[in-house]
Design a protein around this motif. Sequence first.
Motif, mmCIF file in Angstrom:
data_model
loop_
_atom_site.group_PDB
_atom_site.id
_atom_site.type_symbol
_atom_site.label_atom_id
_atom_site.label_comp_id
_atom_site.label_asym_id
_atom_site.label_seq_id
_atom_site.Cartn_x
_atom_site.Cartn_y
_atom_site.Cartn_z
ATOM 1 N N ALA B 20 0.804 -1.220 0.000
ATOM 2 C CA ALA B 20 0.000 0.000 0.000
ATOM 3 C C ALA B 20 0.839 1.273 0.000
ATOM 4 O O ALA B 20 0.449 2.266 -0.610
ATOM 5 N N LEU B 21 1.968 1.276 0.672
ATOM 6 C CA LEU B 21 2.832 2.467 0.690
ATOM 7 C C LEU B 21 4.174 2.114 0.067
ATOM 8 O O LEU B 21 4.763 1.083 0.380
ATOM 9 N N HIS B 22 4.642 2.984 -0.847
ATOM 10 C CA HIS B 22 5.869 2.710 -1.585
ATOM 11 C C HIS B 22 6.919 3.762 -1.267
ATOM 12 O O HIS B 22 7.204 4.624 -2.086
ATOM 13 N N GLY B 23 7.460 3.741 -0.067
ATOM 14 C CA GLY B 23 8.543 4.665 0.254
ATOM 15 C C GLY B 23 8.081 6.091 0.494
ATOM 16 O O GLY B 23 8.414 6.991 -0.274
ATOM 17 N N VAL B 24 7.313 6.303 1.529
ATOM 18 C CA VAL B 24 6.802 7.651 1.835
ATOM 19 C C VAL B 24 7.832 8.416 2.670
ATOM 20 O O VAL B 24 8.323 7.911 3.676
ATOM 21 N N ASP B 25 8.189 9.642 2.199
ATOM 22 C CA ASP B 25 9.030 10.554 2.976
ATOM 23 C C ASP B 25 8.161 11.738 3.380
ATOM 24 O O ASP B 25 7.520 12.351 2.526
ATOM 25 N N LEU B 26 8.131 12.051 4.658
ATOM 26 C CA LEU B 26 7.250 13.122 5.114
ATOM 27 C C LEU B 26 7.796 13.673 6.432
ATOM 28 O O LEU B 26 8.292 12.911 7.270
ATOM 29 N N GLY B 210 0.355 5.521 -3.288
ATOM 30 C CA GLY B 210 1.248 5.112 -2.192
ATOM 31 C C GLY B 210 2.561 5.869 -2.144
ATOM 32 O O GLY B 210 3.498 5.435 -1.477
ATOM 33 N N LYS B 211 2.673 6.972 -2.906
ATOM 34 C CA LYS B 211 3.905 7.786 -2.884
ATOM 35 C C LYS B 211 3.538 9.261 -2.719
ATOM 36 O O LYS B 211 2.487 9.689 -3.146
ATOM 37 N N ILE B 212 4.475 10.026 -2.155
ATOM 38 C CA ILE B 212 4.305 11.472 -2.129
ATOM 39 C C ILE B 212 4.793 12.004 -3.474
ATOM 40 O O ILE B 212 5.926 11.729 -3.881
ATOM 41 N N THR B 213 3.922 12.763 -4.173
ATOM 42 C CA THR B 213 4.327 13.245 -5.498
ATOM 43 C C THR B 213 4.553 14.748 -5.532
ATOM 44 O O THR B 213 5.067 15.275 -6.505
ATOM 45 N N ALA B 214 4.099 15.455 -4.494
ATOM 46 C CA ALA B 214 4.352 16.894 -4.462
ATOM 47 C C ALA B 214 4.295 17.383 -3.032
ATOM 48 O O ALA B 214 3.643 16.762 -2.186
ATOM 49 N N MET B 225 -3.304 24.905 -8.436
ATOM 50 C CA MET B 225 -4.691 24.482 -8.582
ATOM 51 C C MET B 225 -4.915 23.552 -9.773
ATOM 52 O O MET B 225 -5.686 22.602 -9.690
ATOM 53 N N ALA B 226 -4.224 23.822 -10.885
ATOM 54 C CA ALA B 226 -4.418 22.997 -12.065
ATOM 55 C C ALA B 226 -4.012 21.556 -11.774
ATOM 56 O O ALA B 226 -4.755 20.609 -12.063
ATOM 57 N N LEU B 227 -2.829 21.408 -11.139
ATOM 58 C CA LEU B 227 -2.341 20.080 -10.772
ATOM 59 C C LEU B 227 -3.312 19.392 -9.818
ATOM 60 O O LEU B 227 -3.691 18.227 -10.011
ATOM 61 N N LEU B 228 -3.742 20.128 -8.794
ATOM 62 C CA LEU B 228 -4.635 19.539 -7.800
ATOM 63 C C LEU B 228 -5.949 19.114 -8.432
ATOM 64 O O LEU B 228 -6.476 18.041 -8.141
ATOM 65 N N GLY B 229 -6.481 19.992 -9.325
ATOM 66 C CA GLY B 229 -7.731 19.663 -9.990
ATOM 67 C C GLY B 229 -7.616 18.349 -10.745
ATOM 68 O O GLY B 229 -8.516 17.510 -10.712
ATOM 69 N N GLU B 230 -6.469 18.172 -11.384
ATOM 70 C CA GLU B 230 -6.261 16.965 -12.179
ATOM 71 C C GLU B 230 -6.114 15.733 -11.287
ATOM 72 O O GLU B 230 -6.771 14.715 -11.485
ATOM 73 N N VAL B 231 -5.259 15.868 -10.245
ATOM 74 C CA VAL B 231 -4.959 14.707 -9.406
ATOM 75 C C VAL B 231 -6.138 14.338 -8.502
ATOM 76 O O VAL B 231 -6.445 13.168 -8.305
ATOM 77 N N LEU B 232 -6.801 15.362 -7.962
ATOM 78 C CA LEU B 232 -7.884 15.066 -7.025
ATOM 79 C C LEU B 232 -9.232 14.895 -7.722
ATOM 80 O O LEU B 232 -10.190 14.446 -7.125
ATOM 81 N N GLY B 233 -9.288 15.306 -9.011
ATOM 82 C CA GLY B 233 -10.533 15.139 -9.740
ATOM 83 C C GLY B 233 -11.636 16.048 -9.234
ATOM 84 O O GLY B 233 -12.784 15.633 -9.120
ATOM 85 N N VAL B 234 -11.242 17.288 -8.887
ATOM 86 C CA VAL B 234 -12.276 18.220 -8.415
ATOM 87 C C VAL B 234 -12.427 19.407 -9.367
ATOM 88 O O VAL B 234 -11.583 19.615 -10.233
#
Lengths: 293, 234
Positions: B20-26, B210-214, B225-234
């Motif tokens: 489920a998680l592929h190397g999360v850095d946070l 399962g990864k942090i992308t941004a 906003m453009a990126l978020l709209g695309e990734v989150l589908g809102v």
Amino acid sequence: MIFGIPLQAFLGQLLVGLINGSFYAMLSLGLAVIFGMLKIINFAHGAQYMFGAFVGFLLLQWLNIGYWPALVLAPLVVGVVGMVVERTMLSRLYSLDPLYGLLFTFGLALVIEGVFRYCYGVSGQPYAAPDALSGGTNLGFMFLPNYRGWVVVSSLVVCLGTWLAIEKTKLGAYLRAATENPKLVQAFGVNVPVLLTLTYGLGSALAGLAGILAAPVYQVSPLMGSDLIIVVFAVVVVGGMGSILGAVITGYVLGLAEGLTKVFYPEASNIVVFVIMAIVLLVRPAGLFGKDA
Amino acid sequence: MSEPLLALRGLNAWYGEGHALHGVDLDVFPGETVTLLGRNGVGKTTTLRAIMGLIRKRTGTTTFGGRDLMHMPLHHVARAGLGFVPEERGIFSTLSVDENLNLPPVVAPGGMSLDEIFTLFPNLKTRRNSQGTKLSGGEQQMLAMARMLRTGVKMLLLDEPTEGLAPVIVQRIGEVLAELKARGMTILLVEQNFRFARRIADRFYLMEHGKITASFPVGELDQRMALLGEVLGV
């Protein structure tokens, strides 16, 4: 006379039923507490009850320690042994199918009973009621042996006390919460593994207490537990698995039902509990007090 | 910059065979409110559960206040100072509101008193003796948060606290989180609703598969906003 039966005989059987019901209630209470928390059907419960009676008997034989200290020591010994068993063996089975716990406790019951059978045979050993509770009281309408009155009262006190401890105390709140969602309670910082050990200890101690209370009523015998435990399982099924209050109430009611059957149709008295169980399973498969019925 | 309070490095986690998680850095720094954004099923809840140790099948490193969480027994994680408010809220039906509120043990001094909690959540006071699950969804969410505030934890992990709640309740939860932030609480918030999150968050992480992308501060939200709209589908 009541329904053509002499009042004396009627009340006498009712009292026998109440006595049996007192033991059913205490034993099914312990089973319900253990099942609710550990999700394990404790087949060793009858053996722990027998063990409690034997602790009392052996304390008297070996150390000349009488009934009253034994009333405290027997549940303590059975509870501590239960906790050791839980910690060293039973706790290793939680991650597996609950069937493993059932098979383990069943095997444990056979081992405990086997050891006592090997040492003491199958014939019962007498254990006298304490002097303070010998004799009886004439209630006017019937003669009540004092010890039996004591059993009924102490069973009521124990059941009520256990229920209050679970419903009204902080430890009881941990117990109820961990019964619902053990992982979350542990994530809150509660040491749930220790809680499980204490719960199994408490359930075992209740069985041990029932055993020492039963010693002067029935004889102390290695088979006394296995005779009783089948009925107690039926009580738990009728009451609803894991329901504390259901287990207690059903214990008394089925004991009385058994007593009444002895008055009106003695031939059926040994099976009446199982007939009731069958009917309840048909009508309310989760039991009278169970959830999702 | 100071040391992070919570630091994940290469966190992997599995549900059974499912990776489920592929190397999360946070990182979450003391006093910060960080929001983890992402669609359903990308691993946000899994991240919180893996931090708490509710998922044991995991690799990588997780430290909290410099202490290793990976080898800590589950019941020590709360004592280290992490409070968990699960998505399903986890209100106990066999416990009253009062009992639910008092259930989690106090792990450190500095938690709120019952009076302070009831000032923050007046509804809970009037319903103290009700069965926990008889409360409305919003009240259950408040109870789930309130019971962690008593314990003196240093950091809250909140999993979609606004999910399924009416706008007026969402507003109230936003006010409560702002109040907690003002008091210095560190918060890791999982949210799908970034319009809600932007009012309180200092930084955002975006999660996909399962990864942090941004990762970006709240000030860059508008240009993303453009990126978020695309990734989150809102």
